[in-house]
Design a protein around this motif. Structure first.
Motif, PDB file in Angstrom:
ATOM      1  N   GLY A   4      15.780 -32.083 -75.219  1.00  0.00           N
ATOM      2  CA  GLY A   4      16.481 -30.906 -74.722  1.00  0.00           C
ATOM      3  C   GLY A   4      17.279 -30.275 -75.858  1.00  0.00           C
ATOM      4  N   LEU A  18      10.916 -35.519 -69.093  1.00  0.00           N
ATOM      5  CA  LEU A  18      11.764 -34.366 -69.418  1.00  0.00           C
ATOM      6  C   LEU A  18      10.995 -33.227 -70.088  1.00  0.00           C
ATOM      7  CD1 LEU A  18      15.012 -36.152 -70.630  1.00  0.00           C
ATOM      8  CD2 LEU A  18      14.671 -34.838 -68.543  1.00  0.00           C
ATOM      9  N   ASP A  19       9.887 -33.568 -70.716  1.00  0.00           N
ATOM     10  CA  ASP A  19       9.156 -32.566 -71.496  1.00  0.00           C
ATOM     11  C   ASP A  19       7.662 -32.857 -71.378  1.00  0.00           C
ATOM     12  OD1 ASP A  19       8.381 -30.660 -73.360  1.00  0.00           O
ATOM     13  OD2 ASP A  19       8.923 -31.875 -75.098  1.00  0.00           O
ATOM     14  N   LEU A  64      16.968 -27.790 -70.786  1.00  0.00           N
ATOM     15  CA  LEU A  64      15.767 -28.618 -70.743  1.00  0.00           C
ATOM     16  C   LEU A  64      14.533 -27.808 -71.146  1.00  0.00           C
ATOM     17  CD1 LEU A  64      16.591 -30.512 -67.410  1.00  0.00           C
ATOM     18  CD2 LEU A  64      16.948 -31.303 -69.775  1.00  0.00           C
TER      19      LEU A  64
END
Ligand code: FAD
Length: 478
Positions: free
Chosen positions: A207, A449-450, A174
């Motif tokens: 990811g 996630l980011d 990740l």
């Protein structure tokens, strides 16, 4: 190189070794873009070549500590600028992680690192009587990581589906360097969200895939090949529709329009029917009597639709020769002018003929050659605009034609991309296809996630790279 760049480059060199961190601009330039020559691209500040998941973790930790964008990259064979660098980024090239870790005939699966070339996997499993179906035409150099990240298709999708249909499990690093293992080795499994498939087709924005567990199938029989030519595209479309309604499932069903037929004939002098409106190429790999029956049924459908010519062969060499016409379509178009803009629209199969006719009209309007070649069996068409890229006027008309083709595809109930992905080339178009609600869900997943927007900024959708210093600060502890 700025002082801060020097600092994080040194940290990368400490973690991976100097030889695996390239910073010479003459070298990094080679990793700036993929095969979409007209898509925007920047210059990486560093190209890193990790050999293990642990090294990918180290790269992501350095990147998130210093807020440096990271562009994951396989072989760079993509066609939409999805692996293109942004200025000052780390380009993370996965090609040194190229081990087939396991082939398990009992559970009919393989475990691979992302840098394994598609053909290498196909060859490795063949020895076990097994088959990895997804077969992009670039299969002899593109990587499984790239295939997963774009959810690639190929010629045999009509029967076997696309990359996502073979994904059982993934290991993903990740944005903050944590390692996610998701999925399974079992045939079934419904525990939790299907996170593995979330990463399939995410174009490196969520990811870095560092390992994949992939389902395999028994190896198919050697195919019987059929070729048929038609006086009109409507008749060609009729065959495509009849194949669907009759329940026939060929292992391949490809189409070439008149422009491609003539370009290939000019190149190969292969005696193709230059007056045909379209050519269909089909294969059955069912083996034995089943294959013979399938090809006989296909022959009947072609004849009923009014084909000028139908021929089939079970001789592998002759079949391969017939397939050469399809394989040579793009190189043949390339001989007409220096630049190609390759599109990748998928339409419902009932709309294939209407779509090809629409492309002919767009070609006349733009006053540019457009050849259509495609996977008729799944409606995935590749209209290819041929032009002189050094001529600004032709360039403008080529991009206008590109947009008109996307518009046409959407108006027929299709999608802006069947297998190549969105990248930078179609990033402006994603919302037009999926709508604002879906786009906001995409953005929410990306942010979860980011949060700092470090992974492959500018790809898939424009707002991916957020200059959100709050989130960046939280992540870096600043
Ligand atoms: C001649 C030619 C024919 C082609 N034919 C087909 C075809 O028939 N069907 C088809 O679908 N495509 C086709 N393509 C397009 C291309 O080959 C595929 O998209 C392929 O899957 C890209 O793989 P790659 O290793 O080159 O990935 P790259 O181009 O390097 O990267 C593609 C995307 O994957 C991401 N990525 C790469 N590795 C990882 C990873 N480990 N983790 C996370 N993200 C990653 C990148 O960031 C980028 O977004 C063709 C291309 C060419 C040049």
């Amino acid at each position: 190189m700025t002082t801060s760049t020097t600092t994080w480059v040194r940290e990368l060199q400490d973690a991976l070794g100097t030889g695996n961190v390239l910073t010479d601009p003459d070298v990094t330039l080679a990793y700036a873009r993929d095969q979409a020559m007209l898509a925007e691209a920047g210059l990486p500040a560093a190209v890193v070549l990790p050999r293990s998941t642990e090294e990918v973790v180290a790269v992501m930790q350095v990147a998130s500590r210093h807020g440096v964008p990271v562009v994951p990259r396989g072989a760079g064979s993509g066609l939409v600028g999805a692996a293109n660098a942004v200025d000052g980024c780390i380009t993370l090239v996965l090609t040194r992680m190229d081990a087939v870790l396991e082939v398990d005939p009992a559970d009919r699966l393989a475990v691979v690192q992302p840098g394994v070339v598609n053909k290498t996997l196909r060859d490795a499993v063949r020895g076990h009587g097994l088959f990895y179906p997804p077969d992009p035409a670039s299969y002899d150099w593109c990587t499984i990581g790239g295939n997963l990240a774009v959810n690639s298709g190929g010629l045999c999708c009509v029967k076997y589906g696309v990359t996502t249909d073979y994904v059982l499990g993934l290991e993903v690093v990740l944005a903050d360097g944590r390692v996610l293992r998701t999925g399974r080795r079992t045939v079934k499994g419904v525990a939790g969200y299907d996170l593995a498939r979330l990463f399939v087709g995410s174009e490196g924005t969520l990811g870095v895939i560092t390992e994949a567990t992939l389902a395999l199938r028994p190896a198919p029989a050697s195919p019987i090949t059929l070729v048929a030519s038609f006086p009109t595209t409507a008749q060609t479309g009729q065959v495509v529709e009849s194949v669907v309604t009759s329940g026939l499932v060929p292992s391949m069903l490809e189409v070439m329009d008149r422009t491609c037929i003539r370009a290939v004939d000019d190149m190969l002098k292969s005696d193709l029917d230059r007056d045909a409106a379209a050519l269909l190429l089909a294969q059955s790999d069912s083996g034995g009597a089943s294959a013979v029956e399938e090809i006989a049924a296909l022959t009947r459908l072609c004849e009923e639709a009014g084909a000028d010519f139908v021929h089939s062969t079970d001789d592998p060499a002759e079949g391969d020769m017939l397939m050469t016409a399809r394989r040579m379509a793009l190189p043949a178009l390339e001989r007409i002018a220096s630049s190609l803009l390759l599109d990748d629209v998928a339409v419902p199969r009932s709309q294939v003929a209407t779509f090809i006719d629409g492309c002919v009209a767009i070609s006349a309007q733009a006053d540019l050659v457009i050849g259509v070649v495609g996977h008729a069996g799944d409606g995935n068409m590749h209209p290819t605009i041929v032009f002189d890229g050094t001529d600004p006027d032709q360039r403008t008309r080529a991009f206008a034609a590109f947009d008109a083709i996307l518009e046409l595809g959407l108006s027929l109930g299709g999608t802006i991309t069947g297998e190549h992905g969105v990248g930078t080339l179609k990033a402006e178009w994603l919302e037009r296809e999926i709508g604002p609600v879906s786009l906001s869900v995409h953005q929410a997943i990306k942010d979860a996630l980011d949060p700092a927007g470090l992974l492959n900024p500018g790809k898939l959708f424009r707002r991916a790279h957020r200059a959100d210093l709050g989130a960046l600060g939280a992540l870096t502890g600043a």
